[in-house]
Write a protein that holds these residues in place. Structure first.
Motif, PDB file in Angstrom:
ATOM      1  N   LEU A  29     -17.588 -10.673  16.276  1.00 31.30           N
ATOM      2  CA  LEU A  29     -17.843 -10.209  14.543  1.00 31.30           C
ATOM      3  C   LEU A  29     -17.342  -8.902  14.269  1.00 31.30           C
ATOM      4  O   LEU A  29     -15.831  -9.145  13.247  1.00 31.30           O
ATOM      5  N   MET A  30     -17.123  -8.459  15.272  1.00 32.92           N
ATOM      6  CA  MET A  30     -17.158  -6.675  14.745  1.00 32.92           C
ATOM      7  C   MET A  30     -14.495  -7.096  15.278  1.00 32.92           C
ATOM      8  O   MET A  30     -14.099  -6.437  14.465  1.00 32.92           O
ATOM      9  N   MET A  31     -14.631  -7.819  15.797  1.00 31.20           N
ATOM     10  CA  MET A  31     -12.886  -7.789  15.671  1.00 31.20           C
ATOM     11  C   MET A  31     -12.724  -8.391  14.936  1.00 31.20           C
ATOM     12  O   MET A  31     -11.414  -8.418  14.632  1.00 31.20           O
ATOM     13  N   GLU A  32     -13.468  -9.532  14.509  1.00 30.86           N
ATOM     14  CA  GLU A  32     -12.892 -10.658  13.274  1.00 30.86           C
ATOM     15  C   GLU A  32     -12.721  -9.332  11.871  1.00 30.86           C
ATOM     16  O   GLU A  32     -12.050  -9.496  11.501  1.00 30.86           O
ATOM     17  N   LEU A  33     -13.354  -8.610  11.562  1.00 30.06           N
ATOM     18  CA  LEU A  33     -13.719  -7.316  10.811  1.00 30.06           C
ATOM     19  C   LEU A  33     -12.638  -6.593  10.828  1.00 30.06           C
ATOM     20  O   LEU A  33     -12.037  -6.400  10.311  1.00 30.06           O
ATOM     21  N   SER A  34     -11.790  -5.731  11.939  1.00 29.05           N
ATOM     22  CA  SER A  34     -10.922  -5.234  11.921  1.00 29.05           C
ATOM     23  C   SER A  34      -9.438  -5.841  12.320  1.00 29.05           C
ATOM     24  O   SER A  34      -8.382  -5.333  11.651  1.00 29.05           O
ATOM     25  N   TRP A  35      -9.722  -6.836  12.321  1.00 29.75           N
ATOM     26  CA  TRP A  35      -8.269  -7.625  11.479  1.00 29.75           C
ATOM     27  C   TRP A  35      -7.606  -8.557  10.792  1.00 29.75           C
ATOM     28  O   TRP A  35      -7.139  -7.887  10.434  1.00 29.75           O
ATOM     29  N   TYR A  60      14.145  -1.799  -0.959  1.00 26.65           N
ATOM     30  CA  TYR A  60      14.094  -0.827  -0.084  1.00 26.65           C
ATOM     31  C   TYR A  60      12.967  -0.942   1.119  1.00 26.65           C
ATOM     32  O   TYR A  60      13.018   0.165   1.463  1.00 26.65           O
ATOM     33  N   GLY A  61      12.366  -1.777   1.311  1.00 30.14           N
ATOM     34  CA  GLY A  61      11.022  -2.422   2.318  1.00 30.14           C
ATOM     35  C   GLY A  61      11.976  -2.275   3.383  1.00 30.14           C
ATOM     36  O   GLY A  61      11.095  -1.614   4.392  1.00 30.14           O
ATOM     37  N   TRP A  62      12.881  -2.216   4.232  1.00 30.30           N
ATOM     38  CA  TRP A  62      13.681  -2.309   4.910  1.00 30.30           C
ATOM     39  C   TRP A  62      13.660   0.234   5.317  1.00 30.30           C
ATOM     40  O   TRP A  62      13.649   0.054   7.089  1.00 30.30           O
ATOM     41  N   LEU A  63      13.469   0.600   4.226  1.00 32.23           N
ATOM     42  CA  LEU A  63      13.520   1.467   4.800  1.00 32.23           C
ATOM     43  C   LEU A  63      12.850   2.285   5.262  1.00 32.23           C
ATOM     44  O   LEU A  63      12.066   3.366   5.953  1.00 32.23           O
ATOM     45  N   VAL A  64      10.904   1.612   4.559  1.00 28.17           N
ATOM     46  CA  VAL A  64       9.823   2.083   4.305  1.00 28.17           C
ATOM     47  C   VAL A  64       9.463   1.693   5.921  1.00 28.17           C
ATOM     48  O   VAL A  64       9.336   1.118   6.719  1.00 28.17           O
ATOM     49  N   SER A  65       8.873   3.028   6.699  1.00 31.15           N
ATOM     50  CA  SER A  65       8.453   2.800   7.306  1.00 31.15           C
ATOM     51  C   SER A  65       6.814   3.178   7.506  1.00 31.15           C
ATOM     52  O   SER A  65       6.657   4.082   6.611  1.00 31.15           O
ATOM     53  N   TYR A  66       5.717   2.179   8.090  1.00 24.92           N
ATOM     54  CA  TYR A  66       4.159   1.966   7.504  1.00 24.92           C
ATOM     55  C   TYR A  66       4.167   3.228   8.838  1.00 24.92           C
ATOM     56  O   TYR A  66       4.193   3.078  10.158  1.00 24.92           O
ATOM     57  N   PRO A  67       2.271   4.291   8.772  1.00 25.98           N
ATOM     58  CA  PRO A  67       2.486   4.405   9.887  1.00 25.98           C
ATOM     59  C   PRO A  67       1.587   3.626  10.821  1.00 25.98           C
ATOM     60  O   PRO A  67       0.487   2.649  10.249  1.00 25.98           O
ATOM     61  N   LYS A  68       1.666   4.120  12.195  1.00 25.97           N
ATOM     62  CA  LYS A  68       0.652   3.676  13.154  1.00 25.97           C
ATOM     63  C   LYS A  68      -0.761   3.139  12.986  1.00 25.97           C
ATOM     64  O   LYS A  68      -1.405   2.001  13.237  1.00 25.97           O
ATOM     65  N   GLN A  69      -1.272   4.551  12.456  1.00 25.91           N
ATOM     66  CA  GLN A  69      -3.026   3.695  12.045  1.00 25.91           C
ATOM     67  C   GLN A  69      -2.750   4.101  10.985  1.00 25.91           C
ATOM     68  O   GLN A  69      -2.883   4.676  10.133  1.00 25.91           O
ATOM     69  N   GLY A  70      -3.719   2.519  11.097  1.00 29.78           N
ATOM     70  CA  GLY A  70      -4.163   2.566   9.113  1.00 29.78           C
ATOM     71  C   GLY A  70      -5.473   2.702   9.111  1.00 29.78           C
ATOM     72  O   GLY A  70      -6.057   3.884   9.656  1.00 29.78           O
ATOM     73  N   TYR A  71      -6.380   2.064   8.461  1.00 29.76           N
ATOM     74  CA  TYR A  71      -7.876   2.245   7.479  1.00 29.76           C
ATOM     75  C   TYR A  71      -8.401   1.846   9.185  1.00 29.76           C
ATOM     76  O   TYR A  71      -7.969   0.542  10.042  1.00 29.76           O
ATOM     77  N   ASP A  72      -9.277   3.039   8.897  1.00 30.63           N
ATOM     78  CA  ASP A  72     -10.446   2.498   9.222  1.00 30.63           C
ATOM     79  C   ASP A  72     -12.379   2.782   9.599  1.00 30.63           C
ATOM     80  O   ASP A  72     -11.789   3.910   8.934  1.00 30.63           O
ATOM     81  N   ILE A  73     -12.597   1.633  10.110  1.00 29.32           N
ATOM     82  CA  ILE A  73     -13.986   2.474   9.176  1.00 29.32           C
ATOM     83  C   ILE A  73     -14.991   3.436  10.204  1.00 29.32           C
ATOM     84  O   ILE A  73     -14.602   4.474  10.689  1.00 29.32           O
ATOM     85  N   SER A  74     -15.725   4.344   9.430  1.00 27.30           N
ATOM     86  CA  SER A  74     -16.301   5.268   9.795  1.00 27.30           C
ATOM     87  C   SER A  74     -17.177   5.261  11.375  1.00 27.30           C
ATOM     88  O   SER A  74     -17.622   3.816  10.844  1.00 27.30           O
ATOM     89  N   PRO A  75     -17.622   5.709  12.560  1.00 28.25           N
ATOM     90  CA  PRO A  75     -18.754   5.515  13.325  1.00 28.25           C
ATOM     91  C   PRO A  75     -19.993   4.932  13.007  1.00 28.25           C
ATOM     92  O   PRO A  75     -20.269   4.397  13.371  1.00 28.25           O
TER      93      PRO A  75
END
Length: 197
Positions: A29-35, A60-75
């Motif tokens: 279930l937690m894997m499903e949440l992260s996916w 200009y989408g090909w110029l945009v670089s997105y951060p590797k670290q996305g949103y994550d829920i708090s511990p």
């Protein structure tokens, strides 16, 4: 050294998992949440790109670089959700995932909202499980109560119902004689003590 020892042909096949089913449910279930959070981030980026393309008229989408670290829920929230996942029976894991996917597809949430939707699906499933357990418990109680109280072997009464005894008076006899019937209700069988027999 033999060839069989290299490939481990003689070893028995390992079981699929030695883990507790509850742990497997929590992990699934937690894997499903992260996916789903990653999918929501991806959709959010696509919406932003579409908006920029419409606004500027140029992609200009090909110029945009997105951060590797996305949103994550708090511990803390992760621990709460894992605790809620432990209350889900393994047989409900699949239906919970299907319901979660349905809710996500219906609402198309932002990445921050996915965990809230996940929590609501888990609460809904836990309530449903609790209702079904209560219904099963009541059914079990009803079945055991009926088995003990209504069994003919344990039913012993001092009075006996005798609807076919020949000396039972009927209304038709009173009508033929022209007498007033007793106060007794004639549609009911006559009850007698066992001492009379």
């Amino acid at each position: 050294m033999s060839l069989a020892s290299w490939f481990r042909w003689n070893e028995p096949p390992n079981r699929i998992s030695q883990r507790n089913p509850t742990e497997m449910v929590v992990e699934t279930l937690m894997m499903e949440l992260s996916w789903q959070i990653k999918q929501a981030e991806k959709q959010q980026r696509e919406r932003e790109n579409e908006y920029r393309k419409m606004k500027t008229g140029v992609d200009y989408g090909w110029l945009v670089s997105y951060p590797k670290q996305g949103y994550d829920i708090s511990p803390g929230e992760r621990l709460q959700l894992e605790d809620m996942c432990t209350k889900i029976h393994p047989s409900y894991c699949g239906p919970v995932i299907l319901r979660f996917r349905q809710v996500v597809a219906e609402y198309e949430p932002e990445a921050q909202e996915v965990s809230r939707l996940f929590r609501s699906v888990l609460q809904e499933a836990a309530e449903k499980i609790k209702e079904e357990e209560e219904a099963k418990k009541l059914a079990r109680q009803w079945n055991t109560k009926n088995r003990t109280s209504l069994s003919l072997t344990t039913f012993k009464s001092r009075s006996r119902i005798s609807p076919f005894i020949s000396d039972i008076k009927t209304i038709s006899e009173d009508v033929e004689r022209g007498t007033q019937p007793n106060r007794r209700i004639w549609s009911m069988p006559e009850f007698r003590n066992t001492k009379d027999f």
